[in-house]
Design an enzyme around this catalytic site. Structure first.
Site, PDB file in Angstrom:
ATOM      1  N   ASP A  67       0.699  -1.160   0.130  1.00 39.03           N
ATOM      2  CA  ASP A  67       0.088  -0.169  -0.095  1.00 39.03           C
ATOM      3  C   ASP A  67       0.964   1.357  -0.285  1.00 39.03           C
ATOM      4  O   ASP A  67       1.873   1.989   0.589  1.00 39.03           O
ATOM      5  CB  ASP A  67      -0.716  -0.138   0.849  1.00 39.03           C
ATOM      6  CG  ASP A  67      -2.028   1.266   1.495  1.00 39.03           C
ATOM      7  OD1 ASP A  67      -3.219   0.645   0.223  1.00 39.03           O
ATOM      8  OD2 ASP A  67      -2.077   1.381   2.494  1.00 39.03           O
ATOM      9  N   GLU A  69       2.226  -0.291  -5.029  1.00 40.39           N
ATOM     10  CA  GLU A  69       1.311   1.014  -5.494  1.00 40.39           C
ATOM     11  C   GLU A  69       1.553   2.043  -5.498  1.00 40.39           C
ATOM     12  O   GLU A  69       1.882   2.350  -5.010  1.00 40.39           O
ATOM     13  CB  GLU A  69      -0.021   0.644  -4.429  1.00 40.39           C
ATOM     14  CG  GLU A  69      -0.894   1.947  -4.339  1.00 40.39           C
ATOM     15  CD  GLU A  69      -1.679   2.412  -3.322  1.00 40.39           C
ATOM     16  OE1 GLU A  69      -2.550   3.393  -4.014  1.00 40.39           O
ATOM     17  OE2 GLU A  69      -1.495   2.870  -2.454  1.00 40.39           O
TER      18      GLU A  69
HETATM   19  C1  NOJ Z   1      -4.274   3.185  -0.716  1.00 39.65           C
HETATM   20  C2  NOJ Z   1      -5.405   2.098  -0.570  1.00 39.65           C
HETATM   21  O1  NOJ Z   1      -5.701   1.820  -1.833  1.00 39.65           O
HETATM   22  C3  NOJ Z   1      -6.907   3.101  -0.423  1.00 39.65           C
HETATM   23  O2  NOJ Z   1      -7.687   1.992  -0.003  1.00 39.65           O
HETATM   24  C4  NOJ Z   1      -6.307   3.187   1.787  1.00 39.65           C
HETATM   25  O3  NOJ Z   1      -7.749   4.346   1.931  1.00 39.65           O
HETATM   26  C5  NOJ Z   1      -5.261   4.113   1.872  1.00 39.65           C
HETATM   27  N1  NOJ Z   1      -4.285   3.590   1.183  1.00 39.65           N
HETATM   28  C6  NOJ Z   1      -4.486   4.768   3.140  1.00 39.65           C
HETATM   29  O4  NOJ Z   1      -4.174   3.229   3.461  1.00 39.65           O
END
Ligand code: NOJ
Length: 553
Positions: A205, A244
């Protein structure tokens, strides 16, 4: 291509399927999905052709950010089951040859995590330095605020100790301080724990936030990523980090590792995703061609993760204001469909107006793209969104198994939409029986994708089509070639492709029962409205008998 390569580096042409245990299938009738329910659906996922499951966070959580606010990294949210249920699920997935990865959310914890509670209890707490504290925070850059609907600062004052803590996302998600070696060790321990229980890796993430949130306190943030990867490789050679990283290509490549691919194994391609949406809005190939031409080949053994839709807002943040407006106008004109000023809270099938030909073409395009496709649950049956659900939850609705919903015997906490995209009309059971359904199309695409490792592994070249709405590319690996052609427009087209070096071969359409001749190094291809072709170049003697072929002039 030797298949032994594709097994060793399984991620390079995997088919990854993202799901949230909470919304997939309820096994104990309490209205919330769980591991027992999910385990019962493994054969469905196997028959779809999925090779790797990505589980969204399933850890204990106050659930203020749908599980991305974790209070214990070493256990399972009791609403979703027990560690025992998790292990049973892992065993069943493994039995069907499916790998599993999970979200690794270590940029931050919940503010209810015992580490943060200890950290904020006193400036002298041994956990104080596990988070990022300041007496005098830097002024906020408004552009850096990720959720502007709820937050107006990246710093929150902690009344008791009089200092501010940093949070890249919501104020209830304090950022961990990865400049602290104890925190880095703990993160490795978390990876090690879940790998022992069988995970093949992690979807990481918010990677740029994770390594950049500590300023210059961590002198070489990328070394931290390389260390994590090395740690995982020591434990399990075939484990991966799928990051990500929503950055322009020029900044993103560093996350693979400087040329040698020793950091993230895979990165999501947010740029190609966004440019594909622009292409769909315009019915023009140009934006896709630009992205494919601009992106570099990932380092050896690394890979792009391709996708059209994920669990968050459909972010269009890397388009210009005018381009974003074009996509909004085409696919989300109403204010309620838009979110954070940069994205849409809709699913693909509804954005494409339920036009099955167009939806099929869009997914054919996705699976033909060089990279590893990542599918968001429900895409394979064409689920829409429920705008009555709050914010991003509009797309995180229960999986639609049957006409009555089939997700739970109880009333689900989140609701499926009513009408055109509701379970009465969009569900797994009906589509299993219908040979022309989207589900069957997905099965075919995935089967072909797996049979054509050239798409994911090969040298990729964009071909000139001479037609603004038609995009074509070829992928070459070990002397074999696959050409993919897609017509973005709703009118028929005819294109001519130059394939000089393939003059002694013929083309077989892998999605239809057709073959084509290459004459004088060229092939003319009629393309139906939103038509798609995946063409394998093969020696003439391997062609099907004469009566099954057409000759394109
Ligand atoms: C990225 C995640 O994809 C998202 O869903 C989340 O709210 C944020 N990071 C914070 O963890």
């Amino acid at each position: 291509m030797r298949l032994t390569y594709t097994s060793d580096l399984w991620w390079k042409n995997a088919v990854i399927y993202c799901l949230d245990v909470e919304t997939y299938k309820d096994g104990d009738g309490d209205g919330i999905g769980d591991f027992r329910g999910l385990t019962q659906q493994i054969d469905y996922l196997n028959s779809l052709g999925v090779t790797c499951l990505w589980l969204m966070p399933f850890f204990p959580t106050p659930n203020k950010d749908d599980g991305y606010d974790i209070t214990d990294f070493y256990s399972v949210d009791p609403r979703l089951g027990t560690l025992g249920d998790f292990v049973e699920f892992m065993r069943t997935a493994k039995d069907r040859g499916m790998r599993v990865i999970a979200d690794l959310v270590v940029n931050h914890t919940s503010d209810q995590h015992p580490w943060f509670k200890a950290s904020r209890s006193s400036k002298d707490s041994p956990y104080r330095d596990w988070y990022v504290w300041s007496d005098t925070p830097e002024p906020d850059d408004p552009k850096a605020i990720v959720f502007p609907d709820k937050e107006d600062s990246l710093w929150e004052l902690d009344e008791k100790t009089g200092q501010y803590y940093f949070h890249s996302f919501y104020r209830f998600q304090p950022d961990l301080n990865v400049a602290n070696p104890e925190v880095r060790d703990e993160i490795a321990r978390i990876l090690g724990f879940w790998m022992e229980l069988g995970l093949s890796g992690f979807r990481v993430d918010a990677v740029p936030f994770l390594i950049e949130n500590v300023g210059d306190k961590l002198p070489d943030p990328h070394a931290f990523l390389a260390d994590l990867r090395a740690f995982m490789s020591r434990r399990e050679g075939g484990s991966i980090l799928l990051g990500e990283v929503n950055l322009p290509y020029k900044d993103l490549v560093a996350y693979f590792g400087d040329g040698n691919g020793d950091q993230l194994t895979m990165c999501f391609d947010f740029i190609l995703m966004q440019r594909t949406w622009l292409a769909l809005a315009r019915n023009e190939a140009g934006p896709i061609v630009e992205a494919l031409s601009a992106r570099s080949k990932p380092p050896k053994d690394s890979q792009w993760g391709t996708f059209l839709r994920n669990h968050d807002e459909l972010t269009l943040d890397k388009l210009s204001d005018e381009e974003r407006q074009e996509v909004f106008d085409a696919f989300g004109p109403e204010k309620d469909m838009q979110i954070y000023g940069r994205g849409l809270r809709r699913r693909l099938p509804s954005m494409l107006g339920g036009d099955l030909r167009r939806i099929k073409m869009a997914y054919s395009l996705l699976l033909s793209m060089p990279g590893t496709p990542v599918i968001f649950y429900g895409e394979e049956i064409g689920m829409g969104e429920n705008l009555d659900e709050e914010g991003r939850m509009a797309v995180r609705i229960p999986m639609q198994w049957s006409r009555s919903g089939g997700f739970s015997d109880a009333t689900p906490v989140r609701k499926t939409p009513k009408g055109t995209f509701g379970p009465e009309r969009v569900n797994v059971a009906d589509q299993k029986r219908d040979p022309d359904s989207l589900l069957r199309w997905f099965q075919l695409l995935i089967e072909r994708y797996r049979e054509c490792p050239e798409l994911a592994w090969g040298e990729n070249t964009v071909l000139k089509t001479g037609h603004p709405a038609v995009v074509a590319h070829r992928c070459d690996a070990d002397g074999s070639t696959v050409v993919a052609v897609h017509n973005l427009s709703d009118t028929a087209a005819e294109v001519e492709l130059v394939l000089k070096d393939l003059g002694d071969r013929m083309l077989t359409d892998l999605l239809a029962d057709e073959t084509m001749e290459i004459i004088d190094g060229k092939v003319r291809l009629p393309m139906s409205p939103h038509g798609c072709r995946w063409l394998r170049a093969a020696p003439r003697e391997d062609m099907p008998p004469e009566d099954a072929s057409i000759t394109a002039q």
